[in-house]
Design a protein around this motif. Structure first.
Motif, PDB file in Angstrom:
ATOM      1  N   ALA A 256       0.738  -1.218  -0.142  1.00  0.00           N
ATOM      2  CA  ALA A 256       0.131  -0.051  -0.061  1.00  0.00           C
ATOM      3  C   ALA A 256       0.828   1.238  -0.190  1.00  0.00           C
ATOM      4  O   ALA A 256       0.552   2.091  -0.699  1.00  0.00           O
ATOM      5  CB  ALA A 256      -0.952   0.095   1.189  1.00  0.00           C
ATOM      6  N   LYS A 257       1.958   1.146   0.983  1.00  0.00           N
ATOM      7  CA  LYS A 257       2.816   2.472   0.855  1.00  0.00           C
ATOM      8  C   LYS A 257       3.511   2.673  -0.386  1.00  0.00           C
ATOM      9  O   LYS A 257       3.698   3.834  -0.742  1.00  0.00           O
ATOM     10  CB  LYS A 257       3.920   2.315   1.916  1.00  0.00           C
ATOM     11  CG  LYS A 257       3.271   2.422   3.153  1.00  0.00           C
ATOM     12  CD  LYS A 257       4.679   2.355   4.296  1.00  0.00           C
ATOM     13  CE  LYS A 257       4.097   2.470   5.576  1.00  0.00           C
ATOM     14  NZ  LYS A 257       5.360   2.307   6.599  1.00  0.00           N
ATOM     15  N   THR A 258       3.996   1.696  -1.073  1.00  0.00           N
ATOM     16  CA  THR A 258       4.573   1.642  -2.440  1.00  0.00           C
ATOM     17  C   THR A 258       3.744   2.234  -3.513  1.00  0.00           C
ATOM     18  O   THR A 258       3.977   3.166  -4.296  1.00  0.00           O
ATOM     19  CB  THR A 258       5.338   0.622  -2.764  1.00  0.00           C
ATOM     20  OG1 THR A 258       5.731  -0.228  -1.665  1.00  0.00           O
ATOM     21  CG2 THR A 258       6.538   0.615  -3.649  1.00  0.00           C
ATOM     22  N   ILE A 259       2.554   1.701  -3.585  1.00  0.00           N
ATOM     23  CA  ILE A 259       1.343   1.957  -4.529  1.00  0.00           C
ATOM     24  C   ILE A 259       1.279   3.587  -4.220  1.00  0.00           C
ATOM     25  O   ILE A 259       1.306   4.574  -5.145  1.00  0.00           O
ATOM     26  CB  ILE A 259       0.109   1.267  -4.229  1.00  0.00           C
ATOM     27  CG1 ILE A 259       0.301  -0.211  -4.835  1.00  0.00           C
ATOM     28  CG2 ILE A 259      -0.909   1.843  -5.159  1.00  0.00           C
ATOM     29  CD1 ILE A 259      -0.888  -1.118  -4.255  1.00  0.00           C
ATOM     30  N   ASN A 260       1.037   3.930  -3.075  1.00  0.00           N
ATOM     31  CA  ASN A 260       0.552   5.290  -2.804  1.00  0.00           C
ATOM     32  C   ASN A 260       1.729   6.422  -3.272  1.00  0.00           C
ATOM     33  O   ASN A 260       1.595   7.289  -3.798  1.00  0.00           O
ATOM     34  CB  ASN A 260       0.149   5.643  -1.352  1.00  0.00           C
ATOM     35  CG  ASN A 260      -1.058   5.020  -1.047  1.00  0.00           C
ATOM     36  OD1 ASN A 260      -1.919   4.528  -2.249  1.00  0.00           O
ATOM     37  ND2 ASN A 260      -1.494   4.979   0.126  1.00  0.00           N
TER      38      ASN A 260
END
Ligand SMILES: Nc1ncnc2c1ncn2[C@@H]1O[C@H](COP(=O)(O)OP(=O)(O)OP(=O)(O)O)[C@@H](O)[C@H]1O
Length: 330
Positions: A256-260
């Protein structure tokens, strides 16, 4: 609009059966085909305007005709183009891009990808000026900032390079020659089946990677001896979502962090491109923006489709989707 090469649209899908059953309210009100009123987190009305707003009664063909037809026409003339679908999990990105299924769906529901492929081959076949042509397909996904070849899973960390003759390219990515649209759809469906699918509490089958399909087109013309090259890049972005809401931990939290992070890099690039005279476009801030560099910048044409849930229970996420692609707020 400051940069006519970037078209930004919003699409609201219909309320789902579950949302209707839960008596969810709709979080926006239609003003016209370019503007709507959205209730923000403080229950205040905000007006947003885009190049086009597709409401829940829009057909797949409406979206295609507005967003993609000019891009296909340009690619056949040697101009790069890209179509990106963006939005929170479950907002309708994959439906817009692929319809319910890339191979088996009726004409009404057929997605942007199949329509692009059909029209591309139709244009190449029927153009009186085009003497010879080749179309090549590459498919990659970007997962945790690694570029993985969807046509050969053994290639799981491809590098992005740049050369004078090829522009930006993915070094070593499988390229397959495509002869016609049914051939293309078969290959696309094989690649799509390889996409990494994670599970979160929000959506049991939500795609956790950015998926990039690249059609490279080369053709010779009766007008001169030049070989023209253009590419169409279709991108189905991973769902953006609030980390707190997903209850994510460990790997899922990293995802989720990398996507965001890569989505905000894309947002910064789109913002810079839609500014009158950008000083610096930060393409190098993520693999996604680097891959898209020559399909977004220069004389290329780009279309961004911000997919939104209409349900008031998803209003905060919808609002961040809308803000991400904001054309202008009057
Ligand atoms: N315009 C539409 N008309 C009818 N149904 C739709 C539409 N858009 C989306 N849906 C339905 O809504 C559900 C979620 O859509 P979809 O899977 O495309 O979301 P997504 O944004 O790709 O989600 P994810 O990020 O999890 O992949 C699906 O059941 C899909 O069929």
């Amino acid at each position: 609009m400051s940069n006519s090469n970037v078209t930004v649209c919003v699409r609201f899908r219909p309320l789902s059966h579950k949302e209707r059953k839960a008596n969810d309210k709709v979080c926006f009100k239609k003003l016209d085909s370019e503007s709507f009123v959205f209730k923000d987190e403080r229950d205040e009305d905000v007006i947003f305007s885009f190049d086009k707003v597709f409401y829940d009664d829009a057909e797949q063909s409406d979206v295609y005709n507005f967003l993609a037809v000019p891009i296909v026409a340009d690619a056949v003339n040697g101009i790069n183009g890209t179509i990106i679908s963006y939005g929170q999990t479950g907002a309708g990105k994959t439906y817009s891009m692929e319809g319910p299924s890339i191979l088996h769906c009726n004409e009404l529901k057929t997605g942007l990808v199949q329509r692009v492929v059909n029209d591309l081959f139709e244009c190449l076949r029927t153009s009186e000026d085009i003497t010879t042509w080749t179309v090549k397909l590459s498919m990659v996904e970007i997962y945790l900032e690694k570029v993985r070849d969807l046509l050969d899973l053994s290639k799981d960390n491809l590098q992005i390079k740049e050369s004078k003759s090829q522009g930006i390219f993915i070094y070593g990515a499988t390229e397959i020659s495509i002869m016609n649209s049914s051939d293309a759809l078969e290959r696309l469906s094989e690649g799509i089946a390889n996409r990494a699918v994670g599970e979160t509490q929000m959506n049991l089958a939500s795609s956790r990677s950015h998926c990039v399909y690249i059609f490279s087109v080369q053709h010779g013309s009766t007008a001169d001896d030049k070989v023209r090259a253009g590419k169409i890049v279709l991108v189905d972005l991973a769902g953006s979502e609030k980390v707190e809401k997903t209850g994510a931990e460990g790997r899922v939290l990293d995802e989720a962090k990398t996507i965001n992070k890569s989505l905000s890099a894309l947002g910064n690039v789109i913002n810079a491109l839609t500014t009158a005279k950008p000083n610096h476009v930060p393409y190098r801030d993520s693999k996604l923006t680097r891959i898209l560099q020559d399909a977004l910048g220069g004389s290329s044409r780009a279309a961004l489709l911000c997919c939104c849930s209409p349900s008031s229970s998803n209003a905060p996420e919808s609002l961040s989707t809308i803000r991400f692609g904001t054309r202008h707020i009057p």
